[in-house]
Design a protein around this motif. Structure first.
Motif, short mmCIF file in Angstrom:
data_model
loop_
_atom_site.label_atom_id
_atom_site.label_comp_id
_atom_site.label_asym_id
_atom_site.label_seq_id
_atom_site.Cartn_x
_atom_site.Cartn_y
_atom_site.Cartn_z
N ALA A 154 0.84 -1.21 0.00
CA ALA A 154 0.00 0.00 0.00
C ALA A 154 0.87 1.25 0.00
O ALA A 154 0.60 2.21 -0.74
CB ALA A 154 -0.95 0.00 1.20
N VAL A 155 1.92 1.24 0.81
CA VAL A 155 2.85 2.38 0.83
C VAL A 155 3.50 2.56 -0.54
O VAL A 155 3.59 3.68 -1.06
CB VAL A 155 3.92 2.18 1.93
CG1 VAL A 155 5.09 3.13 1.75
CG2 VAL A 155 3.30 2.36 3.31
N ALA A 156 3.94 1.47 -1.14
CA ALA A 156 4.58 1.54 -2.45
C ALA A 156 3.62 2.09 -3.50
O ALA A 156 3.99 2.93 -4.32
CB ALA A 156 5.09 0.16 -2.85
N GLN A 157 2.38 1.62 -3.48
CA GLN A 157 1.39 2.06 -4.47
C GLN A 157 1.15 3.56 -4.41
O GLN A 157 1.14 4.25 -5.43
CB GLN A 157 0.06 1.32 -4.26
CG GLN A 157 0.11 -0.15 -4.51
CD GLN A 157 0.19 -0.51 -5.99
OE1 GLN A 157 0.07 0.33 -6.86
NE2 GLN A 157 0.39 -1.77 -6.26
N VAL A 172 11.16 -0.50 1.05
CA VAL A 172 12.42 -0.32 0.33
C VAL A 172 13.23 -1.62 0.40
O VAL A 172 13.72 -2.11 -0.63
CB VAL A 172 13.24 0.86 0.91
CG1 VAL A 172 14.65 0.88 0.32
CG2 VAL A 172 12.53 2.17 0.66
N VAL A 173 13.35 -2.19 1.59
CA VAL A 173 14.12 -3.43 1.76
C VAL A 173 13.55 -4.55 0.89
O VAL A 173 14.30 -5.33 0.30
CB VAL A 173 14.12 -3.85 3.26
CG1 VAL A 173 14.67 -5.26 3.45
CG2 VAL A 173 14.92 -2.85 4.08
N GLN A 174 12.23 -4.60 0.76
CA GLN A 174 11.58 -5.63 -0.05
C GLN A 174 11.62 -5.31 -1.54
O GLN A 174 11.14 -6.10 -2.36
CB GLN A 174 10.12 -5.80 0.40
CG GLN A 174 9.99 -6.36 1.80
CD GLN A 174 8.55 -6.33 2.31
OE1 GLN A 174 7.61 -6.11 1.55
NE2 GLN A 174 8.39 -6.56 3.61
N GLY A 196 -0.69 10.12 8.54
CA GLY A 196 -0.86 8.90 9.33
C GLY A 196 0.50 8.28 9.63
O GLY A 196 1.55 8.89 9.43
N MET A 197 0.51 7.05 10.06
CA MET A 197 1.74 6.38 10.48
C MET A 197 2.28 5.38 9.45
O MET A 197 3.30 4.75 9.69
CB MET A 197 1.50 5.66 11.81
CG MET A 197 1.18 6.60 12.96
SD MET A 197 2.45 7.86 13.26
CE MET A 197 3.82 6.84 13.73
N PHE A 228 6.12 1.71 7.56
CA PHE A 228 6.24 0.66 6.55
C PHE A 228 7.09 1.01 5.34
O PHE A 228 7.35 0.15 4.50
CB PHE A 228 4.85 0.22 6.09
CG PHE A 228 4.01 -0.29 7.22
CD1 PHE A 228 4.29 -1.50 7.83
CD2 PHE A 228 2.96 0.46 7.72
CE1 PHE A 228 3.54 -1.96 8.89
CE2 PHE A 228 2.19 0.02 8.77
CZ PHE A 228 2.48 -1.21 9.37
N THR A 229 7.58 2.24 5.23
CA THR A 229 8.38 2.61 4.06
C THR A 229 9.73 1.90 4.06
O THR A 229 10.17 1.41 3.01
CB THR A 229 8.55 4.13 3.98
OG1 THR A 229 7.27 4.74 3.93
CG2 THR A 229 9.33 4.53 2.74
#
Length: 107
Positions: free
Chosen positions: A29-32, A54-56, A43-44, A49-50
């Motif tokens: 969701a963050v990536a999208q 990135v790691v993923q 929000g948080m 989760f960023t």
């Protein structure tokens, strides 16, 4: 004109929890939304989760750099760093005034 994109608070969480796009993870969701151009979400989700995104390999650091560049350009245009900005002294009562609420409701 300079444009940057923000959302209401917790919009990424809303996408993840309630819209359930393609059964995305929180990192998805963050990536999208980052790839779609969302520079700021109060929000948080960006905070939490960023890094894992990135790691993923779901988000490139260049995408984060772009969002940060947009935000810092706005800060600089508002004279946030030179001590002359009056925005630092604003609080919730300044933003959530009756006049502003009426303006938002009139749209």
């Amino acid at each position: 004109m300079y444009i940057y994109i923000v959302s209401n608070c917790d919009s990424i969480e809303e996408i993840y929890m309630h819209h359930q796009w393609l059964r995305d993870t929180q990192e998805d969701a963050v990536a999208q939304v980052l790839k779609a151009g969302l520079d700021l979400d109060c929000g948080m989700y960006y905070t939490n989760f960023t890094k894992n995104s990135v790691v993923q390999g779901k988000v490139r650091e260049a995408g984060i750099d772009k969002a940060l560049k947009n935000l810092y350009n706005v800060f600089m245009r508002l004279r946030f760093f030179d001590g002359s900005s009056s925005f630092k002294s604003l609080g919730k009562n300044d933003v959530c005034s009756n006049e502003h609420i009426e303006l938002a409701l009139s749209s």
